[in-house]
Design a protein around this motif. Structure first.
Motif, PDB file in Angstrom:
ATOM      1  N   ALA A 403      28.293 108.849  60.651  1.00 16.86           N
ATOM      2  CA  ALA A 403      28.657 109.571  59.426  1.00 16.86           C
ATOM      3  C   ALA A 403      28.074 110.974  59.460  1.00 16.86           C
ATOM      4  CB  ALA A 403      28.148 108.824  58.199  1.00 16.86           C
ATOM      5  N   ARG A 404      28.850 111.916  58.899  1.00 19.16           N
ATOM      6  CA  ARG A 404      28.354 113.287  58.815  1.00 19.16           C
ATOM      7  C   ARG A 404      28.968 113.981  57.602  1.00 19.16           C
ATOM      8  NH1 ARG A 404      28.702 118.413  62.996  1.00 19.16           N
ATOM      9  NH2 ARG A 404      27.324 119.753  61.778  1.00 19.16           N
ATOM     10  N   PHE A 405      28.126 114.694  56.873  1.00 20.65           N
ATOM     11  CA  PHE A 405      28.573 115.491  55.738  1.00 20.65           C
ATOM     12  C   PHE A 405      28.590 116.951  56.163  1.00 20.65           C
ATOM     13  CE2 PHE A 405      27.287 111.552  53.906  1.00 20.65           C
ATOM     14  CZ  PHE A 405      28.065 111.397  52.772  1.00 20.65           C
ATOM     15  N   VAL A 406      29.732 117.597  55.982  1.00 14.43           N
ATOM     16  CA  VAL A 406      29.915 118.960  56.465  1.00 14.43           C
ATOM     17  C   VAL A 406      30.331 119.868  55.310  1.00 14.43           C
ATOM     18  CG1 VAL A 406      30.481 118.302  58.827  1.00 14.43           C
ATOM     19  CG2 VAL A 406      32.306 118.434  57.115  1.00 14.43           C
ATOM     20  N   SER A 407      30.492 121.138  55.626  1.00 12.16           N
ATOM     21  CA  SER A 407      30.828 122.154  54.636  1.00 12.16           C
ATOM     22  C   SER A 407      32.316 122.128  54.306  1.00 12.16           C
ATOM     23  CB  SER A 407      30.446 123.532  55.173  1.00 12.16           C
ATOM     24  OG  SER A 407      31.221 123.802  56.346  1.00 12.16           O
ATOM     25  N   ASN A 408      32.684 122.952  53.355  1.00 12.22           N
ATOM     26  CA  ASN A 408      34.086 123.200  53.031  1.00 12.22           C
ATOM     27  C   ASN A 408      34.327 124.709  53.135  1.00 12.22           C
ATOM     28  OD1 ASN A 408      36.746 122.992  52.081  1.00 12.22           O
ATOM     29  ND2 ASN A 408      36.121 123.126  49.951  1.00 12.22           N
ATOM     30  N   PRO A 409      35.135 125.184  54.081  1.00  9.04           N
ATOM     31  CA  PRO A 409      35.905 124.414  55.054  1.00  9.04           C
ATOM     32  C   PRO A 409      35.037 123.918  56.212  1.00  9.04           C
ATOM     33  CG  PRO A 409      36.241 126.740  55.437  1.00  9.04           C
ATOM     34  CD  PRO A 409      35.391 126.635  54.196  1.00  9.04           C
ATOM     35  N   ALA A 410      35.638 123.034  57.017  1.00 10.02           N
ATOM     36  CA  ALA A 410      34.997 122.531  58.228  1.00 10.02           C
ATOM     37  C   ALA A 410      36.055 122.445  59.315  1.00 10.02           C
ATOM     38  CB  ALA A 410      34.367 121.166  57.988  1.00 10.02           C
ATOM     39  N   ARG A 411      35.612 122.200  60.542  1.00 11.81           N
ATOM     40  CA  ARG A 411      36.535 122.124  61.671  1.00 11.81           C
ATOM     41  C   ARG A 411      36.217 120.926  62.546  1.00 11.81           C
ATOM     42  NH1 ARG A 411      36.599 127.305  60.020  1.00 11.81           N
ATOM     43  NH2 ARG A 411      38.341 128.653  60.626  1.00 11.81           N
ATOM     44  N   LEU A 412      37.271 120.370  63.117  1.00 12.80           N
ATOM     45  CA  LEU A 412      37.131 119.325  64.118  1.00 12.80           C
ATOM     46  C   LEU A 412      37.573 119.884  65.453  1.00 12.80           C
ATOM     47  CD1 LEU A 412      38.660 116.255  62.226  1.00 12.80           C
ATOM     48  CD2 LEU A 412      36.286 117.042  62.235  1.00 12.80           C
ATOM     49  N   ARG A 413      36.785 119.627  66.468  1.00 16.52           N
ATOM     50  CA  ARG A 413      37.127 120.075  67.818  1.00 16.52           C
ATOM     51  C   ARG A 413      37.386 118.845  68.684  1.00 16.52           C
ATOM     52  NH1 ARG A 413      33.620 124.428  71.383  1.00 16.52           N
ATOM     53  NH2 ARG A 413      35.113 124.682  73.078  1.00 16.52           N
ATOM     54  N   TYR A 414      38.580 118.782  69.235  1.00 14.47           N
ATOM     55  CA  TYR A 414      38.945 117.652  70.085  1.00 14.47           C
ATOM     56  C   TYR A 414      39.562 118.226  71.359  1.00 14.47           C
ATOM     57  CZ  TYR A 414      41.338 113.436  71.718  1.00 14.47           C
ATOM     58  OH  TYR A 414      41.791 112.386  72.484  1.00 14.47           O
ATOM     59  N   PHE A 415      38.816 118.169  72.460  1.00 17.94           N
ATOM     60  CA  PHE A 415      39.195 118.833  73.702  1.00 17.94           C
ATOM     61  C   PHE A 415      39.514 120.293  73.387  1.00 17.94           C
ATOM     62  CE2 PHE A 415      39.734 114.380  74.819  1.00 17.94           C
ATOM     63  CZ  PHE A 415      39.176 114.345  76.088  1.00 17.94           C
ATOM     64  N   GLY A 416      40.730 120.744  73.665  1.00 19.57           N
ATOM     65  CA  GLY A 416      41.067 122.146  73.395  1.00 19.57           C
ATOM     66  C   GLY A 416      41.692 122.371  72.038  1.00 19.57           C
ATOM     67  N   GLN A 417      41.756 121.336  71.202  1.00 22.10           N
ATOM     68  CA  GLN A 417      42.383 121.477  69.894  1.00 22.10           C
ATOM     69  C   GLN A 417      41.355 121.799  68.816  1.00 22.10           C
ATOM     70  OE1 GLN A 417      45.249 118.563  68.646  1.00 22.10           O
ATOM     71  NE2 GLN A 417      45.905 118.087  70.739  1.00 22.10           N
ATOM     72  N   GLU A 418      41.813 122.551  67.819  1.00 24.96           N
ATOM     73  CA  GLU A 418      40.977 122.902  66.669  1.00 24.96           C
ATOM     74  C   GLU A 418      41.722 122.513  65.394  1.00 24.96           C
ATOM     75  OE1 GLU A 418      39.288 126.876  64.325  1.00 24.96           O
ATOM     76  OE2 GLU A 418      40.117 127.047  66.347  1.00 24.96           O
ATOM     77  N   ILE A 419      41.111 121.637  64.605  1.00 32.60           N
ATOM     78  CA  ILE A 419      41.714 121.192  63.347  1.00 32.60           C
ATOM     79  C   ILE A 419      40.842 121.692  62.207  1.00 32.60           C
ATOM     80  CG2 ILE A 419      42.401 119.224  61.942  1.00 32.60           C
ATOM     81  CD1 ILE A 419      42.026 118.626  65.614  1.00 32.60           C
ATOM     82  N   VAL A 420      41.396 122.516  61.327  1.00 35.49           N
ATOM     83  CA  VAL A 420      40.673 123.083  60.192  1.00 35.49           C
ATOM     84  C   VAL A 420      40.903 122.206  58.968  1.00 35.49           C
ATOM     85  CG1 VAL A 420      40.428 125.090  58.677  1.00 35.49           C
ATOM     86  CG2 VAL A 420      40.888 125.415  61.109  1.00 35.49           C
ATOM     87  N   ILE A 421      39.835 121.879  58.243  1.00 31.67           N
ATOM     88  CA  ILE A 421      39.916 121.080  57.018  1.00 31.67           C
ATOM     89  C   ILE A 421      39.452 121.949  55.856  1.00 31.67           C
ATOM     90  CG2 ILE A 421      39.240 118.945  55.876  1.00 31.67           C
ATOM     91  CD1 ILE A 421      38.319 118.003  58.718  1.00 31.67           C
ATOM     92  N   TYR A 422      40.312 122.115  54.854  1.00 22.76           N
ATOM     93  CA  TYR A 422      39.994 122.964  53.715  1.00 22.76           C
ATOM     94  C   TYR A 422      40.377 122.234  52.437  1.00 22.76           C
ATOM     95  CZ  TYR A 422      39.947 127.208  50.803  1.00 22.76           C
ATOM     96  OH  TYR A 422      39.676 128.147  49.836  1.00 22.76           O
ATOM     97  N   ARG A 423      39.381 121.896  51.624  1.00 25.24           N
ATOM     98  CA  ARG A 423      39.632 121.225  50.344  1.00 25.24           C
ATOM     99  C   ARG A 423      39.606 122.258  49.224  1.00 25.24           C
ATOM    100  NH1 ARG A 423      41.283 120.134  46.344  1.00 25.24           N
ATOM    101  NH2 ARG A 423      40.834 118.386  44.943  1.00 25.24           N
ATOM    102  N   GLU A 424      40.779 122.587  48.732  1.00 25.10           N
ATOM    103  CA  GLU A 424      40.903 123.598  47.687  1.00 25.10           C
ATOM    104  C   GLU A 424      42.257 123.430  47.010  1.00 25.10           C
ATOM    105  OE1 GLU A 424      40.203 127.356  45.551  1.00 25.10           O
ATOM    106  OE2 GLU A 424      39.131 125.578  46.189  1.00 25.10           O
ATOM    107  N   ASP A 425      42.289 123.608  45.693  1.00 22.94           N
ATOM    108  CA  ASP A 425      43.564 123.576  44.975  1.00 22.94           C
ATOM    109  C   ASP A 425      44.231 124.938  45.150  1.00 22.94           C
ATOM    110  OD1 ASP A 425      42.980 120.988  44.176  1.00 22.94           O
ATOM    111  OD2 ASP A 425      41.982 121.650  42.346  1.00 22.94           O
ATOM    112  N   LEU A 426      44.650 125.189  46.388  1.00 24.37           N
ATOM    113  CA  LEU A 426      45.082 126.526  46.788  1.00 24.37           C
ATOM    114  C   LEU A 426      46.439 126.905  46.205  1.00 24.37           C
ATOM    115  CD1 LEU A 426      44.283 128.974  48.488  1.00 24.37           C
ATOM    116  CD2 LEU A 426      45.387 127.903  50.448  1.00 24.37           C
ATOM    117  N   MET A 427      47.366 125.964  46.151  1.00 18.51           N
ATOM    118  CA  MET A 427      48.690 126.296  45.641  1.00 18.51           C
ATOM    119  C   MET A 427      48.615 126.825  44.212  1.00 18.51           C
ATOM    120  SD  MET A 427      52.007 126.428  46.138  1.00 18.51           S
ATOM    121  CE  MET A 427      52.605 125.272  47.402  1.00 18.51           C
ATOM    122  N   GLY A 428      47.931 126.123  43.346  1.00 17.64           N
ATOM    123  CA  GLY A 428      47.815 126.551  41.962  1.00 17.64           C
ATOM    124  C   GLY A 428      47.124 127.887  41.827  1.00 17.64           C
ATOM    125  N   ARG A 429      46.072 128.110  42.616  1.00 21.22           N
ATOM    126  CA  ARG A 429      45.334 129.375  42.533  1.00 21.22           C
ATOM    127  C   ARG A 429      46.181 130.543  43.005  1.00 21.22           C
ATOM    128  NH1 ARG A 429      39.936 130.020  41.791  1.00 21.22           N
ATOM    129  NH2 ARG A 429      39.566 127.802  42.221  1.00 21.22           N
TER     130      ARG A 429
END
Length: 539
Positions: A403-429
């Protein structure tokens, strides 16, 4: 044996290749050889390959680093030398090539507008930041996108003169407008407001007022803080009568990686595009690897843990569909942490989640990543947001292995791939702060939002007074180079689409507000670079 092994390591790395081996690097090499049970008669040959591969790395320092050794070892595992045979990709340990990256751990790569490249500052970034950085990070954002525009084929003049040379698009600075009333210009800058409240376009040299009466906006969402291209006529009132406005062109990941493959954006070592391509067979061979994304996991909702139990039970029973990573995004309660009993709700909720995860031993090999939401402690309007505090997560961290608690946003690195995770009600804003938008049907808003953030190469293209950013950590909000995938966890309806090779998804809200309905989440498959919807109905 240990003494003989260390002597062999020093002989190859230090004596033959004049490399300085600090104690941790020497210990790392020794452990790798012992763990893999390399015979003594093969030490010298294996160390030769390892040292050569290390020296091939970008700017390999003479003081050997563990990160550099790890990169060289990974390349050798994939058959990176001409003298060794490539091993079966399915036999490579994918766990060694996965990591979760906190925004506050990312290297603060600054963009040098003069050199058109990235450099590391002399000092580590601070939460407060220096006064000069208040404007510096915006100039960097403007400079990165300006370089992307100038590399675009529509803005690059032909090397040989001729009729085609006059057809390419040319940018004009605001300082070159004076005395040229009645002429048409193409400008690039940031949408902002002057002290009188008028909409302006601001670039590195100045600003000009925009007259939007005749403007025809292109596709996307246009808000203050966006970097835009504006075509219009300069008038005798010293403003621009806007005829057309659009977002800058996006630059695909492979193009940016080809230019800046030597730059370590995430930490843990840079990877060139050539080395990244070596991982492709391994990624394709591991079709069972998947990442499950959940958003708005309200731990104080009576139906949440019931639904989660069924979800985890299903994954525990079907090993071929078991995700390697579970990502839970906030908010983790319905009302946030403020108010009476707020912290108690969080503590009880995470304790119950801990017991639930522990009841499925088959899932203990999976990673559990937690990203805070806008209402989670300690809620703040600034970005990036730190991870949830240990006062409410300590028990889960101690009991759940990965288990790990990370920031917002955060990133996952899998081999050469980068997956960005962003929790925000962005559409409404974004919709609440629109300056202009093309008159289209509601169904296009998802595509417009995705196009906007990827064209802007930033997760929050909004001004400081609307969505403040920590000045010296704005690099964690960038989407340059363009990531492989972006998870926009939003309370807006779920979707998935691909733009310029980048897959963007919104898993939707996991918790159903009513008594009926479905609990939904998304599962991302790295070998396909695509995601699919998953749902559960308790009824």
């Amino acid at each position: 044996m240990s003494r003989l092994l260390r002597a062999a390591i020093v002989k190859v790395f230090s004596t033959k290749y004049s490399l300085t081996l600090p104690a941790p690097a020497l210990e790392y090499i020794e452990n790798v050889l012992l763990e893999n049970e390399i015979p003594e008669d093969e030490w010298a040959l294996g160390l030769e390959y390892w040292a050569r591969e290390y020296l091939k790395g970008e700017d390999a320092p003479s003081l050997v680093s563990i990160d550099g050794l790890k990169r060289a070892y990974e390349i050798l595992q994939l058959g990176g030398t001409d003298d060794t045979d490539a091993i079966d990709p399915s036999e490579i340990n994918v766990e060694a090539h996965f990591s979760a990256v906190d925004s506050f751990d990312m290297p603060a790569q600054h963009f040098d507008i003069v050199r058109s490249g990235f450099t590391l500052p002399k000092h580590k970034p601070k939460l407060g930041g220096q006064a000069m950085n208040r404007s510096a990070y915006m100039r960097e954002r403007w400079g990165i996108i300006r370089e992307i525009i100038q590399r675009n084929e529509n803005f690059t003049p032909p090397a040989i003169g001729g009729h085609d040379r006059s057809k390419y698009l040319k940018l004009t600075s605001t300082q070159n407008l004076l005395g040229r009333a009645g002429q048409l210009f193409l400008l690039f800058g940031m949408l902002s407001r002057d002290p009188e409240g008028r909409l302006t376009l601001e670039d590195g040299d100045g600003r000009v007022v925009l007259d939007m009466m005749d403007a025809v906006p292109g596709e996307g969402l246009f808000t203050e803080g966006c970097m835009v291209l504006v075509e219009g006529e300069y008038t005798i009132e010293n403003n621009i009568r806007v005829l057309a406005m659009g977002h800058p062109p996006a630059e695909k990941r492979e193009v940016a990686r080809g230019l800046h493959g030597h730059v370590d954006f995430l930490g843990g070592g840079a990877m060139s595009q050539k080395d990244e391509e070596k991982y492709i067979p391994t990624v394709l061979a591991n079709e069972h690897v998947s990442f499950a994304f959940f958003s708005d996991v309200w731990l104080d909702h009576p139906r949440t843990l019931v639904a989660l139990r069924q979800v985890l039970q299903g994954y525990a029973d079907a090993s071929e569909f078991r995700p390697m990573v579970f990502v839970f995004c906030g908010n983790f309660t319905q009302r946030g942490w403020e108010g009476e009993g707020g912290m108690k709700r969080y503590t009880l909720g995470f304790n119950a989640l801990t017991d639930l995860i522990l009841s499925f031993p088959l899932l203990h090999q999976s990673h559990f990543i937690f990203v805070p939401g806008p209402l989670d402690p300690w809620s703040s309007s600034t970005l990036p947001r730190p991870a949830l505090p240990s006062t409410i997560t300590g028990r889960l961290l101690q009991r759940v292995p990965k288990a790990r608690f990370v920031s917002n946003p955060a990133r996952l690195r899998y081999f050469g791939q980068e997956i960005v995770i962003y929790r925000e009600d962005l559409m409404g804003r974004m919709l609440r702060n629109l300056v202009a938008v093309k008159d289209e049907k509601e169904g296009d808003m998802k595509r417009y939002l995705v196009q906007t953030i990827l064209d802007q190469a930033h997760l929050s293209p909004l001004p400081q007074n609307i969505r403040p950013t920590l000045w010296e950590f704005d690099h964690a909000m960038r989407l340059y180079p363009m990531p492989t995938a972006v998870v926009l966890a939003d309370k807006y309806e779920r979707y998935e689409l691909t733009y310029e090779g980048c897959h963007v998804l919104n898993p939707g809200r996991f918790v159903c507000a009513g008594s009926g309905g479905e609990f939904e989440w998304s599962v991302y498959y790295p070998h396909l670079k695509r995601s699919e919807r998953s749902a559960l109905s308790l009824d």
